[in-house]
Design an enzyme around this catalytic site. Structure first.
Site, short mmCIF file in Angstrom:
data_model
loop_
_atom_site.label_atom_id
_atom_site.label_comp_id
_atom_site.label_asym_id
_atom_site.label_seq_id
_atom_site.Cartn_x
_atom_site.Cartn_y
_atom_site.Cartn_z
N ASP A 1 0.43 0.89 -9.37
CA ASP A 1 1.37 1.88 -8.87
C ASP A 1 1.28 3.09 -9.81
O ASP A 1 0.57 3.07 -10.82
CB ASP A 1 2.79 1.31 -8.78
CG ASP A 1 3.64 2.11 -7.77
OD1 ASP A 1 3.26 3.26 -7.44
OD2 ASP A 1 4.67 1.60 -7.31
C1 NOJ Z 1 5.36 5.00 -6.42
C2 NOJ Z 1 5.79 4.02 -5.37
O1 NOJ Z 1 6.33 2.87 -5.98
C3 NOJ Z 1 4.67 3.61 -4.45
O2 NOJ Z 1 5.20 2.81 -3.44
C4 NOJ Z 1 3.97 4.82 -3.90
O3 NOJ Z 1 2.99 4.45 -2.98
C5 NOJ Z 1 3.39 5.59 -5.06
N1 NOJ Z 1 4.47 6.03 -5.92
C6 NOJ Z 1 2.58 6.80 -4.62
O4 NOJ Z 1 3.40 7.80 -4.19
#
Ligand code: NOJ
Length: 764
Positions: A294
């Site tokens: 993530d």
């Molecule tokens: C953080 C989030 O937890 C995730 O779900 C998301 O896809 C990413 N950021 C990218 O924006």
């Protein structure tokens, strides 16, 4: 990384498109023209790995944030030298094509880029939030919605969506419950797979298909106290029985990618959790796609307190099996040094890079790296809007309808008061994660009501409160006068978009601001008050329900909120949504969910004593020694699976194909459902199972099947569900998936409190 804005010469990509694709194909060699051919993919991966330098390999493991419509020098240089494998958040199609051209034409091995984006519930056309989509209990519709999203996103150059989010969550405080399919593993599996199929189509290389990403692996939905990014402690048995099944279903459905969770799972943050990625995902499930971290979650390993620095973080993540790093550069900065020091070997790097290359090949990106928007249907075309409307319509849950105040009859109305901060707000109805959503095409309830009712009904509209959080009651008098002068009052309240979603958790999940006061004031007029709630999570609605004659829960319905809600209010379509998550009476009951364990002292109506019924100085036994809260009791306000209709459905005649079934055979459970009311409507028939005695205690009920049926007044239908040993399997004390012989109870009905029951025995 810091980028400087530069203006690059724009080429007319559409003219060049074919030529460049041809050149790319030639570059791959004649035999590689069909690089997405499954038999050739592994060979191509090996060929590429054989040619790539270490820096290029690490490049494939690196994803950076786009600059939003431009290509700074540093980014261009990184792409040209093969030091980037993927970019996220670039949705300007010309910029995407220019970036792809740099990768395909100028980087050493011409490897195209993955262009990732959070396409969570639609792109320009915004569909209901995923929690609302789950309330449709209609996987086919969810699949069609994801296809609409894929087509619109693909036409902007996006080839990878960071969805579906399949985190089972039993905590409505958690802001990201809006992005989830609720509390149940089966719903998550079914809707996760439906979305994956919608995004990925028949094949990843199909025109309009984009890669899906099942996230967040794993356990994120159990964040303590619903506070985002918080720690999770999930015993392995619970992890395997509740949190992992939707991911297994996604892997079986061929999901291209998986995203690691931000959260700490039992002391090892997911992004460094080899148990999750090596043992479960790869060894046990045979996943062949790739894992992306993530946002900055590898860098955060040291903030968690697992590693001392970025170098250790890179080492921990890569050895755990995280193939690509999102947004930060611990891989790019430290893998070369780790290789040189012999702490990581090249084989591991190849193992990490291979699935990324394989995915790109399977997507047909080498043959078709560029996007031609004209080859796609227009954004937000009538077909896309129709799917958005249908989804929104079927997601609306009728929670209360005293004296059958709904549906409204347009012939009998002369005037209507339309009140509330969400009655005419094209932005707030869209919900969280709508980076690409277009509020200017939103159809609001007020607009749709005006269109539907025409001149014959006079509408008095007042916001009443500026936002859902406002406490300024200055407009209340006017709202009350408008209500007094109207035949009925429609109130649109709830949560603004910003109150749910990532990092937007709440500890109090009541209606925010002075909205309840507004409802009460309107109720004093004696006019029928119909409340429509738009929100990103379950709310504690006891007092709200008391203050209103009818209550519709519409989640954040998206672009087509207005027509969908209007159709339901006026009975063009009867409400048919069912709750995918339990609604508590009080926040202190959380976590409260239908598939709980029985405990040794379950409460019953006979044994439970409410705090108000306990006389002073009663002895210690006053509470009956049962598992409950003295003030909130032991039941929710609205149970999982619940939703009223404008008709009634009667269930009868539950029967089994056999009462004793040998292990290898399936059993059919059949029940009759009849529409005993006066309007045609859809009902979601639900099947629940309980294994009353097992190697580990099992939930009091588990959803095992559901079917949406449409019935005319008086019509009856036999609905059958087939259960196999696999449906009855669970992970026991030895952490193996087993089905135990013995007796099982089954229930069929319209919600998780269904009381039509049968019992069968599964024999060895
Ligand atoms: C953080 C989030 O937890 C995730 O779900 C998301 O896809 C990413 N950021 C990218 O924006």
């Amino acid at each position: 990384m810091h980028f400087h804005r530069v203006d690059l010469l724009m080429c007319t990509l559409r003219l060049h498109g074919t030529l460049v694709a041809l050149a790319a194909a030639m570059f791959l060699g004649a035999g590689s023209l069909m690089a997405s051919d499954p038999d050739r993919v592994d060979e191509r991966v090996r060929e590429l790995l054989g040619r790539m330098t270490v820096a290029e390999k690490i490049g494939q493991m690196t994803q950076v944030n786009g600059a939003g419509g431009s290509i700074p020098d540093e980014l261009a240089e990184a792409v040209k030298t093969g030091r980037i494998g993927s970019i996220l958040n670039e949705v300007d199609v010309d910029t995407v094509n220019r970036l792809q051209r740099l990768a395909v034409e100028e980087s050493p091995n011409g490897i195209p880029l993955l262009m990732g984006r959070d396409v969570i519930h639609g792109f320009k056309t915004v569909l209901p939030i995923p929690l609302g989509q789950a309330a449709t209990w209609n996987p086919d519709l969810v699949r069609r919605g994801a296809r609409v999203a894929a087509l619109e996103a693909a036409s902007a150059g996006v080839n990878w969506s960071f969805a579906p989010m399949i985190d089972v969550t039993r905590d409505p405080r958690w802001g990201r419950i809006a992005e989830s399919f609720g509390e149940d593993p089966l719903l998550h599996s079914v809707f996760g797979v439906a979305m994956i199929e919608g995004f990925q189509g028949e094949h990843l290389s199909e025109h309009g298909s984009i890669a899906a990403c099942a996230k967040h692996f794993a356990g994120y939905g159990a964040s303590e106290s619903g506070r985002d990014y918080n720690t999770t402690n999930i015993p392995e048995n619970e992890l395997r029985n509740v949190y992992l099944p939707p991911f297994k279903a996604s892997v079986d459905a061929g999901v291209a990618t998986i995203m690691a969770s931000f959260s700490d799972l039992d002391g090892v943050p997911a992004s460094a959790n080899a148990f999750l990625f090596r043992q479960i995902l790869r060894e046990e499930w045979g996943f062949e796609g790739f894992v992306v971290s993530d946002w900055a979650s590898i860098e955060q390993l040291s903030i968690h307190g697992l590693t001392a620095n970025d170098r250790e973080s890179a080492h921990a993540a890569v050895t755990a099996g995280v193939n690509m790093e999102m947004a930060t550069s611990t891989y790019a900065d430290h893998l070369p040094g780790l290789l040189q020091a012999g702490e990581v070997d090249l084989e591991l790097i190849d193992e990490m890079v291979a699935p990324i290359l394989r995915t790109k090949l399977e997507m047909g990106l080498f043959e078709n790296p560029y996007t031609d928007p004209e080859s796609f249907p227009a954004m937000s075309n009538p077909d896309h809007l129709a799917v958005a409307r249908e989804l929104a319509e079927q997601s609306i849950v009728l929670l209360k309808n005293d004296d059958r105040v709904l549906p409204l009859d347009r012939e009998k109305l002369t005037s209507l008061a339309v009140i509330g901060p969400l009655a005419d707000d094209g932005y707030e109805q869209l919900g969280t994660w709508i980076f690409d959503g277009d509020e200017t095409i939103s159809q609001t309830p007020l607009q749709a009501l005006r269109e539907f009712l025409g001149e014959s009904v006079s509408i008095r509209h007042l916001r009443g409160l500026e936002t859902t959080r406002s406490r300024d009651t200055a407009e209340f008098e006017k709202a009350v006068s408008a209500a007094t002068e109207s035949d009925a009052v429609l109130v649109f309240v709830g949560e603004e978009s910003i109150l749910s979603g990532e990092a937007h958790s709440r500890a109090d999940i009541g209606l925010p601001g002075a909205q309840l006061d507004l409802l009460r004031r309107l109720g004093e007029t004696g006019k029928p008050v119909i409340t429509v709630i738009m929100a990103g999570r379950p709310l504690t609605l006891g007092e709200t329900a008391d203050a209103t004659d009818a209550l519709l829960f519409a989640w954040h319905p998206g672009t087509m909120a207005g027509p969908a809600i209007t159709n339901v209010l006026f009975g063009v379509e009867a409400p048919s949504g069912k709750l995918p998550v339990t609604f508590p009476r009080m926040v202190g009951q959380v976590p409260i969910y239908y598939a709980h364990k029985n405990t040794g002292k379950p409460a019953t109506p006979e044994t439970f004593r409410h705090i108000d019924d306990i006389p002073a100085r009663m002895p210690q036994t006053s509470s009956g020694f049962v598992s409950s809260h003295l003030d909130a009791g032991y039941t929710p306000l609205y149970p999982f699976g619940f939703g009223l209709s404008y008709t009634e459905f009667e269930y009868s005649d539950i029967r089994l194909s056999d009462e004793r079934v040998p292990m290898g055979e399936s059993i059919t459970v059949t029940a009759t459902v009849q529409n005993v009311g006066e309007v045609e409507a859809e009902e979601v028939v639900q099947l629940y199972v309980r294994d009353p005695a097992a190697n580990v205690t099992r939930p009091v009920r588990e959803l095992k099947g559901f079917e949406r049926v449409r019935l005319r007044p008086g019509e009856r239908r036999e609905v059958s569900f087939e259960l196999t040993a696999a449906d009855l399997a669970f992970y026991g004390r030895d952490m193996r998936l087993t089905t135990e012989p013995g007796s099982f109870h089954v229930w069929v009905g319209g919600d998780s409190n269904a009381d039509l029951r049968a019992t069968f025995t599964l024999s060895e």
